[in-house]
Design an enzyme around this catalytic site. Structure first.
Site, PDB file in Angstrom:
ATOM      1  N   ASP A  75      55.015 149.076  38.421  1.00  0.00           N
ATOM      2  CA  ASP A  75      54.130 149.047  37.259  1.00  0.00           C
ATOM      3  C   ASP A  75      54.588 150.029  36.195  1.00  0.00           C
ATOM      4  OD1 ASP A  75      53.422 151.105  39.125  1.00  0.00           O
ATOM      5  OD2 ASP A  75      51.560 151.430  38.021  1.00  0.00           O
ATOM      6  N   ASP A 106      60.445 155.431  33.058  1.00  0.00           N
ATOM      7  CA  ASP A 106      59.423 155.564  34.115  1.00  0.00           C
ATOM      8  C   ASP A 106      58.903 154.200  34.534  1.00  0.00           C
ATOM      9  OD1 ASP A 106      57.516 156.523  35.851  1.00  0.00           O
ATOM     10  OD2 ASP A 106      56.118 157.127  34.285  1.00  0.00           O
ATOM     11  N   GLU A 139      51.199 152.563  40.952  1.00  0.00           N
ATOM     12  CA  GLU A 139      51.464 154.002  41.015  1.00  0.00           C
ATOM     13  C   GLU A 139      50.823 154.738  39.857  1.00  0.00           C
ATOM     14  OE1 GLU A 139      53.564 157.801  40.206  1.00  0.00           O
ATOM     15  OE2 GLU A 139      53.403 156.023  38.928  1.00  0.00           O
ATOM     16  N   GLU A 140      50.842 154.125  38.680  1.00  0.00           N
ATOM     17  CA  GLU A 140      50.370 154.815  37.486  1.00  0.00           C
ATOM     18  C   GLU A 140      48.864 155.046  37.480  1.00  0.00           C
ATOM     19  OE1 GLU A 140      52.186 156.231  35.460  1.00  0.00           O
ATOM     20  OE2 GLU A 140      54.127 155.250  35.341  1.00  0.00           O
TER      21      GLU A 140
END
Length: 388
Positions: A75, A106, A139-140
């Site tokens: 993500d 990222d 993850e974010e």
């Protein structure tokens, strides 16, 4: 793999809008790259759904009892104001040796580098040992893909785990990270006309009491980690009330605490819960607290064999010595540390400090070199005895 093909893989990943959603498209694409090898006995490809349209991906290549873990998240964060971008964030564009696009740093750049490393080993039919890629969703916004894979045992038994988070263009290796506690405290009162406040219960007043006392409480967690520094606390959102001429019947405050290994989350939970219980002993107080996706701090060992190996391989490839650092932000490491087995988790990836910004980018030279680094690291990892 030719550099043009490496750029194509990264560009295709960036083209997928996976802002906390649609990670299955990322998993599908990466799985398709390994599809030509799917019939080999030493290749396993598995997509693990989190929710519809959101798939984690686990790819294992090679054989042996010693397993090297690679990890990256699928993500990305939202693009924000599109007018602040100089090009389409979902169309990779190369300018002066930098590749621009959402997720370039990222961390689709790091994820692509890990994927390319494994594909190169397969293409050369020279896999140094058993390597497992853990590509995660969410993850974010809470590391829930990593939590799912950990709970289901996919990270059990690793001998080491490398997460390709951006680390100053491969010049740093992150060995520890702060944990995260996001909390929301709700105060309930009784609404009446503001001309007769004595007949109501002011929820905002009660929440202000909590806001003041929690600051003093968190200040008592004053131990300093030599790498990560101190525990930090920010009261970040406050809202309440219905209209200006009514006593407010409800108010909510939200805060963010970044923990260090000296203060495990349960210690902080206990302190906050106790504060709420104390305040609720007062007449009319009705406070409750909720925790949102808490993540434990990661305590790393700068003297671990994996860190020493990384330093050795890095010294062979880069002119400046690598820095061993802690990370103030959270990552999937906070979930993978709960896996069964005693192994080190480190973060080292080709990204830079443009993460979460407009015009996010990655240096192509750094990206190409990171692939070579991961190859050399994997080869050295499986040598039974390494002299440091």
């Amino acid at each position: 793999m030719e550099k043009e093909k490496q750029v194509e893989i990264l560009s295709n990943l960036i083209a997928i809008d996976s802002v906390n959603d649609k990670e299955a498209e990322v998993a599908d694409y990466i799985a398709s790259l390994f599809a030509p090898y799917k019939d080999r006995e030493d290749v396993d490809i598995e997509q693990i759904p989190y929710t519809p349209g959101r798939d984690n991906l686990v790819i294992t290549i090679g054989k042996g009892s010693k397993i090297l873990g690679f990890s990256g998240h699928e993500d990305v964060v939202d693009t924000g104001d599109l007018s602040a971008w100089d090009s389409d964030p979902y169309t990779a564009e190369i300018r002066k040796g930098q590749l621009y696009g959402r997720g370039a740093s990222d961390m689709k750049g790091g994820l692509a580098a890990l994927v390319i490393t494994m594909l190169d080993f397969l293409e050369a039919d020279n896999i140094p040992g058993k390597i497992k890629l853990l590509a995660t969703v969410g993850e974010e916004t809470g590391e829930y893909g990593a939590a799912q894979l950990t709970k289901e045992g996919y990270a059990d038994g690793l001998a080491g785990l490398v997460i390709a988070e951006p680390c100053d263009e491969m010049q740093e290796v992150g060995i520890s990270a702060k944990g995260v506690i996001d909390y929301a405290v709700t105060a309930l009162g009784k609404s009446v006309h503001s001309s007769t406040p004595e007949e109501g219960i002011n929820a905002i007043d009660h929440l202000i009491d909590f806001a003041n006392e929690v600051q003093s409480l968190t200040a008592t967690f004053d131990e300093v980690d030599p790498v990560l520094g101190k525990l930090t606390h920010v009261q970040s959102m406050f809202n309440g009330g219905e209209q200006i001429n009514s006593v407010p019947s409800k108010a909510v405050i939200q805060g963010n605490i970044r923990t260090i290994p000296a203060y495990p989350n349960q210690v902080v939970f206990y302190a906050l819960d106790h504060l709420v219980e104390q305040l609720n002993q007062k007449p009319g107080y009705n406070l409750s607290i909720q925790y949102i996706f808490p993540e434990e701090a990661v305590a790393g060992d700068p003297d671990s064999s994996l860190v020493q190996l990384i330093k050795s391989v890095h010294a062979q490839m880069y002119p400046e010595p690598i820095k061993v650092v802690g990370n103030s932000g959270a990552s999937d490491a906070s979930e993978f540390l709960h896996a069964k087995g005693d192994f080190s988790i480190v973060q080292i990836g080709p990204g830079n400090d443009t993460e979460h910004q407009s015009n996010e980018n990655i240096s192509l030279d750094v990206f190409y070199k990171s692939v070579e680094f991961y190859k050399k690291l994997a080869e050295a990892f499986f040598i039974e005895k390494v002299e440091f």
